[in-house]
Design a protein around this motif. Structure first.
Motif: not given
Length: 124
Positions: A35-47
């Motif tokens: 199981t993979q869960y609880s993601p967090d996402i951000a943009v670093v530069g344009k990535s």
């Protein structure tokens, strides 16, 4: 069950956009066992950079990280780069961009029977 992580490019109004062909279910971020869960996402530069809790190999949570370049290709190895592995694992990962290439990953660490906040710096 086996939970995996997918992503999708969206515009400011929430409509799906993509510069590369993307399956309807989204971009595969992590499709490994467990199981993979609880993601967090951000943009670093344009990535886009994603970090998540991962239960792939044992009964202990690990943390993994993935980023994508401007062509939509993964920056790190398939199914993510190991960020945190310990007997008592890490929980609740978060990303904080520093500049166009660097970022921090922080998490709640459960080592030695306690809880502490830990951070690690990364560069794309």
């Amino acid at each position: 069950g086996n939970l995996d992580i997918y992503g999708q490019y969206l515009d400011s109004k929430g409509a799906i956009i993509s510069k590369v062909p993307v399956p309807e279910e989204g971009i595969e971020i992590c499709l490994t066992q467990g199981t993979q869960y609880s993601p967090d996402i951000a943009v670093v530069g344009k990535s886009p950079v994603i970090v998540w809790e991962d239960y792939r190999d044992s009964n202990e949570y690990k943390l993994f990280l993935q980023a994508f370049n401007k062509d939509g290709d993964p920056v790190f190895e398939k199914n993510g780069l190991l960020v945190k592995e310990s007997i008592n694992g890490g929980r609740f990962p978060r990303i904080l961009p520093i500049n166009d290439q660097e970022f921090l990953i922080s998490w709640e660490d459960h080592k030695n029977g306690g809880k502490s906040i830990v951070a690690q710096k990364y560069k794309l």
